[in-house]
Design a protein around this motif. Structure first.
Motif, PDB file in Angstrom:
ATOM      1  N   ASP A  35       0.856  -1.185   0.000  1.00  0.00           N
ATOM      2  CA  ASP A  35       0.000   0.000   0.000  1.00  0.00           C
ATOM      3  C   ASP A  35       0.894   1.238   0.000  1.00  0.00           C
ATOM      4  OD1 ASP A  35      -2.318   1.474  -0.066  1.00  0.00           O
ATOM      5  OD2 ASP A  35      -3.142   0.695   1.810  1.00  0.00           O
ATOM      6  N   GLY A  36       0.295   2.396  -0.195  1.00  0.00           N
ATOM      7  CA  GLY A  36       1.067   3.623  -0.195  1.00  0.00           C
ATOM      8  C   GLY A  36       0.217   4.778  -0.677  1.00  0.00           C
ATOM      9  N   ALA A  37       0.786   5.989  -0.592  1.00  0.00           N
ATOM     10  CA  ALA A  37       0.089   7.180  -1.061  1.00  0.00           C
ATOM     11  C   ALA A  37       1.117   8.201  -1.521  1.00  0.00           C
ATOM     12  CB  ALA A  37      -0.804   7.760   0.038  1.00  0.00           C
ATOM     13  N   PHE A  38       0.687   9.069  -2.447  1.00  0.00           N
ATOM     14  CA  PHE A  38       1.590   9.989  -3.127  1.00  0.00           C
ATOM     15  C   PHE A  38       1.092  11.416  -3.003  1.00  0.00           C
ATOM     16  CE2 PHE A  38       2.030   5.862  -4.905  1.00  0.00           C
ATOM     17  CZ  PHE A  38       3.357   5.738  -5.276  1.00  0.00           C
ATOM     18  N   GLY A  39       2.031  12.353  -2.837  1.00  0.00           N
ATOM     19  CA  GLY A  39       1.710  13.765  -2.909  1.00  0.00           C
ATOM     20  C   GLY A  39       1.138  14.341  -1.628  1.00  0.00           C
ATOM     21  N   ALA A  40       0.669  15.572  -1.730  1.00  0.00           N
ATOM     22  CA  ALA A  40       0.119  16.311  -0.599  1.00  0.00           C
ATOM     23  C   ALA A  40      -1.381  16.114  -0.506  1.00  0.00           C
ATOM     24  CB  ALA A  40       0.445  17.801  -0.738  1.00  0.00           C
ATOM     25  N   GLN A  41      -1.885  16.098   0.711  1.00  0.00           N
ATOM     26  CA  GLN A  41      -3.322  15.905   0.915  1.00  0.00           C
ATOM     27  C   GLN A  41      -4.141  17.071   0.378  1.00  0.00           C
ATOM     28  OE1 GLN A  41      -3.074  15.360   5.155  1.00  0.00           O
ATOM     29  NE2 GLN A  41      -3.272  13.138   5.004  1.00  0.00           N
ATOM     30  N   THR A  42      -3.529  18.251   0.305  1.00  0.00           N
ATOM     31  CA  THR A  42      -4.252  19.443  -0.140  1.00  0.00           C
ATOM     32  C   THR A  42      -4.093  19.721  -1.624  1.00  0.00           C
ATOM     33  OG1 THR A  42      -2.332  20.792   0.456  1.00  0.00           O
ATOM     34  CG2 THR A  42      -4.063  20.530   2.130  1.00  0.00           C
ATOM     35  N   HIS A  46      -0.657  15.452  -9.130  1.00  0.00           N
ATOM     36  CA  HIS A  46       0.275  14.397  -8.755  1.00  0.00           C
ATOM     37  C   HIS A  46       1.503  14.508  -9.652  1.00  0.00           C
ATOM     38  CE1 HIS A  46      -2.214  12.151  -5.891  1.00  0.00           C
ATOM     39  NE2 HIS A  46      -3.229  12.550  -6.644  1.00  0.00           N
ATOM     40  N   VAL A  47       2.594  14.983  -9.071  1.00  0.00           N
ATOM     41  CA  VAL A  47       3.823  15.149  -9.838  1.00  0.00           C
ATOM     42  C   VAL A  47       4.412  13.794 -10.192  1.00  0.00           C
ATOM     43  CG1 VAL A  47       6.136  16.165  -9.817  1.00  0.00           C
ATOM     44  CG2 VAL A  47       4.236  17.358  -8.712  1.00  0.00           C
ATOM     45  N   LEU A  48       4.299  12.832  -9.261  1.00  0.00           N
ATOM     46  CA  LEU A  48       4.805  11.477  -9.483  1.00  0.00           C
ATOM     47  C   LEU A  48       3.660  10.519  -9.200  1.00  0.00           C
ATOM     48  CD1 LEU A  48       7.425   9.853 -10.132  1.00  0.00           C
ATOM     49  CD2 LEU A  48       7.708   9.592  -7.673  1.00  0.00           C
ATOM     50  N   ALA A  49       2.925  10.156 -10.253  1.00  0.00           N
ATOM     51  CA  ALA A  49       1.696   9.396 -10.057  1.00  0.00           C
ATOM     52  C   ALA A  49       1.902   7.886 -10.053  1.00  0.00           C
ATOM     53  CB  ALA A  49       0.689   9.758 -11.149  1.00  0.00           C
ATOM     54  N   ALA A  50       3.056   7.439 -10.541  1.00  0.00           N
ATOM     55  CA  ALA A  50       3.256   5.996 -10.680  1.00  0.00           C
ATOM     56  C   ALA A  50       3.347   5.321  -9.320  1.00  0.00           C
ATOM     57  CB  ALA A  50       4.525   5.718 -11.479  1.00  0.00           C
ATOM     58  N   PRO A  51       2.576   4.261  -9.092  1.00  0.00           N
ATOM     59  CA  PRO A  51       2.692   3.527  -7.833  1.00  0.00           C
ATOM     60  C   PRO A  51       4.008   2.769  -7.771  1.00  0.00           C
ATOM     61  CG  PRO A  51       1.238   2.367  -9.328  1.00  0.00           C
ATOM     62  CD  PRO A  51       1.565   3.673  -9.978  1.00  0.00           C
ATOM     63  N   ARG A  52       4.376   2.352  -6.581  1.00  0.00           N
ATOM     64  CA  ARG A  52       5.614   1.608  -6.349  1.00  0.00           C
ATOM     65  C   ARG A  52       5.272   0.193  -5.933  1.00  0.00           C
ATOM     66  NH1 ARG A  52       9.528   4.181  -8.959  1.00  0.00           N
ATOM     67  NH2 ARG A  52       8.234   5.919  -9.582  1.00  0.00           N
ATOM     68  N   ASP A  53       5.968  -0.786  -6.507  1.00  0.00           N
ATOM     69  CA  ASP A  53       5.705  -2.201  -6.203  1.00  0.00           C
ATOM     70  C   ASP A  53       6.709  -2.799  -5.241  1.00  0.00           C
ATOM     71  OD1 ASP A  53       3.382  -2.899  -8.004  1.00  0.00           O
ATOM     72  OD2 ASP A  53       4.752  -2.034  -9.463  1.00  0.00           O
ATOM     73  N   SER A  54       7.902  -2.225  -5.170  1.00  0.00           N
ATOM     74  CA  SER A  54       8.913  -2.758  -4.254  1.00  0.00           C
ATOM     75  C   SER A  54       9.994  -1.710  -4.038  1.00  0.00           C
ATOM     76  CB  SER A  54       9.547  -4.043  -4.801  1.00  0.00           C
ATOM     77  OG  SER A  54      10.343  -3.763  -5.942  1.00  0.00           O
ATOM     78  N   VAL A  55      10.741  -1.893  -2.950  1.00  0.00           N
ATOM     79  CA  VAL A  55      11.935  -1.094  -2.684  1.00  0.00           C
ATOM     80  C   VAL A  55      13.062  -2.066  -2.355  1.00  0.00           C
ATOM     81  CG1 VAL A  55      13.005   0.701  -1.281  1.00  0.00           C
ATOM     82  CG2 VAL A  55      10.536   0.796  -1.753  1.00  0.00           C
ATOM     83  N   THR A  56      14.147  -1.985  -3.114  1.00  0.00           N
ATOM     84  CA  THR A  56      15.314  -2.839  -2.893  1.00  0.00           C
ATOM     85  C   THR A  56      16.350  -2.084  -2.079  1.00  0.00           C
ATOM     86  OG1 THR A  56      15.007  -4.123  -4.911  1.00  0.00           O
ATOM     87  CG2 THR A  56      17.242  -4.009  -4.025  1.00  0.00           C
ATOM     88  N   GLU A  57      16.879  -2.736  -1.048  1.00  0.00           N
ATOM     89  CA  GLU A  57      17.961  -2.160  -0.252  1.00  0.00           C
ATOM     90  C   GLU A  57      19.193  -3.056  -0.376  1.00  0.00           C
ATOM     91  OE1 GLU A  57      16.482   0.005   3.582  1.00  0.00           O
ATOM     92  OE2 GLU A  57      15.348  -1.864   3.407  1.00  0.00           O
ATOM     93  N   LEU A  58      20.289  -2.461  -0.833  1.00  0.00           N
ATOM     94  CA  LEU A  58      21.569  -3.155  -0.983  1.00  0.00           C
ATOM     95  C   LEU A  58      22.584  -2.477  -0.071  1.00  0.00           C
ATOM     96  CD1 LEU A  58      21.612  -3.307  -4.900  1.00  0.00           C
ATOM     97  CD2 LEU A  58      20.940  -5.147  -3.344  1.00  0.00           C
ATOM     98  N   PHE A  59      23.318  -3.274   0.704  1.00  0.00           N
ATOM     99  CA  PHE A  59      24.240  -2.743   1.702  1.00  0.00           C
ATOM    100  C   PHE A  59      25.665  -3.212   1.400  1.00  0.00           C
ATOM    101  CE2 PHE A  59      20.088  -3.203   3.554  1.00  0.00           C
ATOM    102  CZ  PHE A  59      19.916  -2.107   4.393  1.00  0.00           C
ATOM    103  N   TRP A  60      26.603  -2.262   1.526  1.00  0.00           N
ATOM    104  CA  TRP A  60      28.024  -2.592   1.403  1.00  0.00           C
ATOM    105  C   TRP A  60      28.781  -2.023   2.598  1.00  0.00           C
ATOM    106  CZ3 TRP A  60      25.124  -1.363  -2.915  1.00  0.00           C
ATOM    107  CH2 TRP A  60      25.150  -2.277  -3.970  1.00  0.00           C
ATOM    108  N   ASP A  61      29.977  -2.556   2.820  1.00  0.00           N
ATOM    109  CA  ASP A  61      30.818  -2.074   3.912  1.00  0.00           C
ATOM    110  C   ASP A  61      31.546  -0.788   3.548  1.00  0.00           C
ATOM    111  OD1 ASP A  61      30.127  -4.170   5.593  1.00  0.00           O
ATOM    112  OD2 ASP A  61      31.758  -5.452   4.879  1.00  0.00           O
ATOM    113  N   SER A  62      31.701  -0.519   2.251  1.00  0.00           N
ATOM    114  CA  SER A  62      32.445   0.660   1.829  1.00  0.00           C
ATOM    115  C   SER A  62      32.054   1.036   0.406  1.00  0.00           C
ATOM    116  CB  SER A  62      33.954   0.388   1.880  1.00  0.00           C
ATOM    117  OG  SER A  62      34.322  -0.515   0.851  1.00  0.00           O
TER     118      SER A  62
END
Length: 235
Positions: A35-42, A46-62
């Motif tokens: 689920d999610g929501a975009f933009g300001a309530q007022t 919608h500047v960025l109307a495309a919904p998001r399906d996932s967020v990938t997080e990749l971690f490195w030591d340096s």
């Protein structure tokens, strides 16, 4: 693809490619959005109307480890190009960031995760954005429910501008660049209401010109389930 087909491919096909050859990667987490929501309530725009399906997080030591991974032949010829098999790369949002642990009134392992993507207001230095963002978080968390905001953990993912030149690797060349992402964990009960209260507190602070730091029209949040894909054991 349906959303479910997309998530299955992301986890079991694309994820396996990385697990087979993680190179210098320390940790890999997929956040499957439900689920999610975009933009300001007022605002109706919608500047960025495309919904998001996932967020990938990749971690490195340096940073050097990160560069080594992306320079790897297997990553460049197999893992990277696989993105076009499941993702609309023209809409991909990317950020290279460092994690900063924030105040959580009652720390615990919350199971409900929110990721709040924040776009800076124009002409605000990134260092000032970070200062105002941190102050706003502390005020918002302290204000809610007599100091108990329900936040179990909070991490600010702060943009590292020195690496913005490499983001074209992921696509999304015409997508706005985001200065920060707040990751928040709540208990499942009342999590959506608690986040909305926190978000409104941020909006109230942001209404003050002396405290204003994010563009509400271009900011958004997602609710997601964390799916660990890979973690390198400590030596």
């Amino acid at each position: 693809m349906t959303h479910a087909e997309y998530l299955r491919y992301l986890q079991f096909v694309h994820g396996k490619l990385t697990v087979d050859n993680p190179v210098t990667l320390r940790r890999y987490v997929q956040n499957h959005v439900f689920d999610g929501a975009f933009g300001a309530q007022t605002e109706t725009e919608h500047v960025l109307a495309a919904p998001r399906d996932s967020v990938t997080e990749l971690f490195w030591d340096s940073p050097d480890d990160m560069r080594t991974t992306f320079a790897n032949h297997d990553v460049r010829t197999k893992i990277g190009p696989d993105g076009r098999n499941f993702a609309d790369e023209s809409l991909t949002i990317s950020i290279v960031a460092e994690e900063v642990e924030m105040m959580a009134p009652e720390p615990d392992a919350g199971s409900f995760k929110v990721m709040h993507f924040l776009k800076s207001v124009p002409d605000l230095a990134v260092e000032v954005f970070f200062e105002r963002w941190t102050a706003a978080h502390d005020r918002a968390a302290a204000k809610l429910t007599d100091g108990n905001s329900g936040i179990r953990r909070c991490v600010q993912n702060r943009q590292l501008p020195a690496f913005n030149g490499m983001l074209a690797y992921f696509g999304g060349k015409k997508v706005p660049l985001y200065e920060g992402v707040t990751s928040l964990w709540f208990d499942s009960a009342d999590a959506e209401r608690l986040f909305r209260d926190y978000e409104q507190a941020l909006r109230d602070i942001n209404a003050d010109p002396q405290s204003r730091f994010f563009d509400e029209r271009q900011s958004f949040f997602v609710y997601a389930a964390e799916v660990p894909i890979f973690e390198r054991s400590q030596a």
